[in-house]
Each structure stands twice: as structure tokens, then as C-alpha cells.
Design an enzyme around this catalytic site. Structure first.
Site, PDB file in Angstrom:
ATOM      1  N   ALA A  19       0.856  -1.180   0.000  1.00  0.00           N
ATOM      2  CA  ALA A  19       0.000   0.000   0.000  1.00  0.00           C
ATOM      3  C   ALA A  19       0.893   1.230   0.000  1.00  0.00           C
ATOM      4  CB  ALA A  19      -0.901  -0.006   1.226  1.00  0.00           C
ATOM      5  N   SER A  21       1.326   5.122  -0.174  1.00  0.00           N
ATOM      6  CA  SER A  21       0.628   6.393   0.010  1.00  0.00           C
ATOM      7  C   SER A  21       1.354   7.562  -0.637  1.00  0.00           C
ATOM      8  CB  SER A  21       0.470   6.676   1.504  1.00  0.00           C
ATOM      9  OG  SER A  21       1.734   6.933   2.094  1.00  0.00           O
ATOM     10  N   VAL A  24       7.371   8.540   2.631  1.00  0.00           N
ATOM     11  CA  VAL A  24       8.655   7.851   2.710  1.00  0.00           C
ATOM     12  C   VAL A  24       8.507   6.444   3.290  1.00  0.00           C
ATOM     13  CG1 VAL A  24       9.211   8.872   4.961  1.00  0.00           C
ATOM     14  CG2 VAL A  24      11.062   8.075   3.476  1.00  0.00           C
ATOM     15  N   SER A  26       5.957   4.065   3.223  1.00  0.00           N
ATOM     16  CA  SER A  26       5.477   3.036   2.305  1.00  0.00           C
ATOM     17  C   SER A  26       6.420   2.882   1.114  1.00  0.00           C
ATOM     18  CB  SER A  26       4.064   3.363   1.828  1.00  0.00           C
ATOM     19  OG  SER A  26       4.004   4.611   1.175  1.00  0.00           O
ATOM     20  N   LEU A  45      -4.208   4.298  -3.300  1.00  0.00           N
ATOM     21  CA  LEU A  45      -5.641   4.549  -3.273  1.00  0.00           C
ATOM     22  C   LEU A  45      -5.927   6.033  -3.446  1.00  0.00           C
ATOM     23  CD1 LEU A  45      -6.689   2.300  -0.254  1.00  0.00           C
ATOM     24  CD2 LEU A  45      -6.523   1.694  -2.675  1.00  0.00           C
ATOM     25  N   CYS A 112     -10.339   4.301   8.643  1.00  0.00           N
ATOM     26  CA  CYS A 112      -9.770   4.071   7.314  1.00  0.00           C
ATOM     27  C   CYS A 112      -9.016   2.744   7.288  1.00  0.00           C
ATOM     28  CB  CYS A 112      -8.850   5.227   6.943  1.00  0.00           C
ATOM     29  SG  CYS A 112      -8.162   5.124   5.273  1.00  0.00           S
ATOM     30  N   GLY A 136       3.572   0.526   5.510  1.00  0.00           N
ATOM     31  CA  GLY A 136       4.689   1.217   6.144  1.00  0.00           C
ATOM     32  C   GLY A 136       4.433   1.600   7.583  1.00  0.00           C
ATOM     33  N   CYS A 208      -6.045  13.470   6.931  1.00  0.00           N
ATOM     34  CA  CYS A 208      -5.642  13.620   5.533  1.00  0.00           C
ATOM     35  C   CYS A 208      -6.650  14.391   4.687  1.00  0.00           C
ATOM     36  CB  CYS A 208      -5.369  12.242   4.921  1.00  0.00           C
ATOM     37  SG  CYS A 208      -6.829  11.190   4.718  1.00  0.00           S
TER      38      CYS A 208
END
Length: 377
Positions: A19, A21, A24, A26, A45, A112, A136, A208
Site C-alpha cells: 500500500a 501512500s 517515505v 510506504s 488509493l 480508514c 509502512g 488527511c
């Protein structure tokens, strides 16, 4: 012989979805696994699209999708962007607004992880033929006598286990956390070593999908009734001020009440509870905040068969674990009896249970109370 992810096959024959994002953590996760020879597939995503309103550096914004794609190209792995915007809106943003309208203090990052990432994305990873989904997060997974266990990250300052309490045993069986034994500086050093453009990218600090941290504007747009003005009252019900919506307050809050010293008698006042149906904010002295009973709903349990267990519990992400005893019920509810009263316990937050560094599970706070012994003291 098992590979580093616990499978009895060479890394090249082990497909792992990462996954990504665009941050750094992930990115290094993907690079590490690729470097070890795994068949890595990166997935990002797209969770929302607010155009120019998005803060640069926010998780899964347009810039982050570009950064994830750039890293994937750099390390030589396939990369896909999945449009999860409608799922994210329904399962995270709408629930976030509902929770604030109920007078709660929600944690959308947990929702989430619980829904979009560890349920929907995990299912997609399986559809792609992956044997694991790697993220991560700074948390560890270890094999115990009864299967995989969730364990706090080695770096206490970066540990993210609080936000992963809703991870189920089945999900934990499929998940991997390659950074759990590292510190953030070590991760950034690896990013530089792999030549990743995101090696110095700042961490996202706020929720986010909330531009500039102004969550109240999001809730006001989705649930305008939660922004209706009302009264600030003391514990006796006496009106001491006015407010511009319960969404601006949380239990334990001191600042922003706008009450003068003549109201409090010079003693600091705190938000004791919220009454959204009456549009009231109830304030009082700090001593009125203490609670030693915490009622829970939707408890996720990763421990053993016991329904009554001694543990430590975190009632907020930055709080140190406190001694408690947990009683679990068959309907998924539970009750925590704290060894000493805690202040500012807010419905909508999470209570996460630990046995040493192991996560036993957690639940959503639905209410609080006082034991007879504490109330009589």
C-alpha cells in the site's frame, strides 16, 4: 526454510502488494521488499479529490499519487491507482461527520485502516494473487503460540499500534509490517540509499482529508445542525456563555471557551460533557473530569479466551498506558475498570489494550462513569 515474510518459498515466487501512500514509509517498504527479491506490486488509493484545496503532503492527494508512481518506476515495480473515493466518503468521511454531530471525538485514521485499507484493499490484494499486503506502519507482527500477534513498534516514539487496534486475526495473518523494527531516521537513511525522491518528504500531521486542519468546516458542510449555536452551562445547568456549535469542542478541552474569570471564579474550566441534542456544552473544574469506568462498544479482541483480564490501556494515542481490568461481553461490548481515574476520556476515541508490548485489542469508547469508591472519595 521460510523467507523473511514467513513463506516456505523463494522471495521471487512470493507476490506482495504494498500500500503506497506516496510517503517515505510506504516507499521504503516497497523498495526493501523489491531489494529482497519479492514480486512486489504497488497500489495507491485515490481517496478524495478536493483539487486546489488539498494540502501538499496530505496522504493520498494528487501529489502523493505522483510521488508513489515515481518511486515505483525508480525501483522497477508495477504500480496501480485505485479509485476508492466513494468508499472513503461513505465509510470514513460520513462516519467522521456523524460522530462529531453526536458529540464524539472520532479517529478517522482508525476507521480508514479498519475499512478501506485492511478490508477492501486487502481483498483486492488477494484478487491479485498476493500472499501478503505490506504497509509502512511502525508496528510489528510476530508469531505466538496461537498465531500472529500485533506488537508495538520498536521505536516507542513512532509506534502506531493504537491506530491498528481494529485489525482482525484474519487480517493480521495476511498483513506484514517491514518497518516495525526501525526508527524514522533509519527509514529515511534507507530512502536515501535507494535513491528515492521522497527521502526528505515531510510527514503528514493532520487528518488527511481536512484542509489546514479545519475539521469543523468539513463537519459543518456535511452536518450543518452540528454547527448551530447554543449555550455553555456549568454543572448545575446555569448558563455561563454561548458557543457556535458543539463541533468546536471535545471533552477535556480548556482553551477556546471564551469564558472570563468572573464566570469561573478564577478556577480553570474544562469541557466536562457535550449534549448535542440540546446544543449544550457543559463545563466545570478539572476534578469533574476524572473517570475510572469506561464503557466500550465494537471491541476487537486479539488475545486469548479470557473475558476478564488485567491489562494496560491507552485512552488516547499520545497517552501512556494505564493499568486496568477489562471485562468483555458476548455482544462485543466491554467495560474497563481503571486502577486510577483518568481525565478527558472522550466518547468516539479508542481504548487500546496491551499486555506488555503486545496489542490485545481495543474498542470504541461509548461512555464513562465513576465507581462508588471513587465517587465517595
Amino acid at each position: 526454510m521460510l523467507n523473511s515474510l514467513g513463506f516456505a518459498k523463494p522471495p521471487a515466487e512470493t507476490r506482495v502488494v504494498v500500500a503506497m501512500s506516496g510517503g517515505v514509509d510506504s516507499s521504503v517498504t516497497a523498495a526493501l521488499l523489491k531489494d529482497e527479491g519479492y514480486d512486489v506490486v504497488g497500489i495507491t488509493l485515490q481517496l478524495y479529490d478536493y483539487g486546489a484545496a488539498l494540502r501538499k503532503g496530505a496522504c493520498c492527494a494528487g501529489q502523493d499519487i505522483y510521488d508513489a508512481a515515481t518511486v515505483a518506476e525508480r525501483i522497477g515495480i508495477p504500480h496501480y491507482v485505485l479509485d476508492y473515493e466513494s468508499r472513503f466518503k461513505d465509510q470514513v468521511i460520513e462516519e467522521f461527520a456523524d460522530s462529531y454531530a453526536r458529540g464524539e471525538t472520532p479517529i478517522p485514521c482508525v476507521r480508514c485502516n479498519q475499512t478501506v485499507k485492511f478490508r477492501d484493499l486487502l481483498a483486492t490484494a488477494r484478487d491479485l494473487g498476493a500472499e501478503a499486503l505490506a504497509t509502512g506502519h511502525y508496528v510489528q507482527r510476530r508469531l505466538g503460540p496461537h498465531g500472529p500477534e500485533l506488537v508495538r513498534g520498536a521505536d516507542a516514539g513512532r509506534d502506531q499500534s493504537y491506530f491498528l487496534f481494529a485489525t482482525t486475526s484474519d487480517q493480521l495473518d495476511f498483513l506484514r509490517f517491514p518497518l516495525g523494527h526501525l526508527s524514522k531516521p533509519e527509514t529515511r537513511d534507507l530512502a536515501q540509499r535507494y535513491g528515492l525522491s521522497v527521502h526528505d518528504k515531510p510527514d503528514s500531521q493532520d487528518i488527511c482529508f481536512v484542509p489546514d486542519g479545519d475539521y469543523a468546516s468539513i463537519v459543518k458542510r456535511l452536518r450543518p445542525e452540528a454547527a448551530e449555536p447554543g449555550e455553555i452551562v456549568d454543572l448545575a445547568g446555569q448558563v455561563v456563555g454561548k458557543h457556535q456549535g458543539v463541533i468546536h469542542y471535545t471533552i477535556g478541552q480548556r482553551r477556546g471557551l471564551g469564558l472570563g474569570a468572573e464566570v469561573s471564579g478564577g478556577e480553570p474550566l474544562f469541557v466536562i460533557r457535550l449534549e448535542p441534542n440540546r446544543r449544550r456544552v457543559v463545563v466545570g473544574p478539572r476534578s469533574a473530569l476524572g473517570r475510572d469506568i469506561v464503557h466500550l462498544k465494537d471491541v476487537n479482541w486479539l488475545g486469548g479466551p479470557e473475558t476478564d483480564v488485567a491489562c494496560t490501556v491507552k485512552l488516547r494515542s499520545a497517552q501512556a498506558p494505564a493499568p486496568a481490568r477489562l471485562t468483555r461481553n458476548a455482544d462485543g461490548s466491554g467495560t474497563l475498570h481503571l486502577a486510577a481515574p483518568q481525565h478527558g476520556i472522550a466518547p468516539g476515541q479508542a481504548a487500546v489494550f496491551y499486555d506488555g508490548d503486545r496489542v490485545l485489542g481495543g474498542g470504541w469508547i461509548s461512555g464513562t462513569g465513576l465507581s462508588d469508591a471513587v465517587e465517595a472519595a
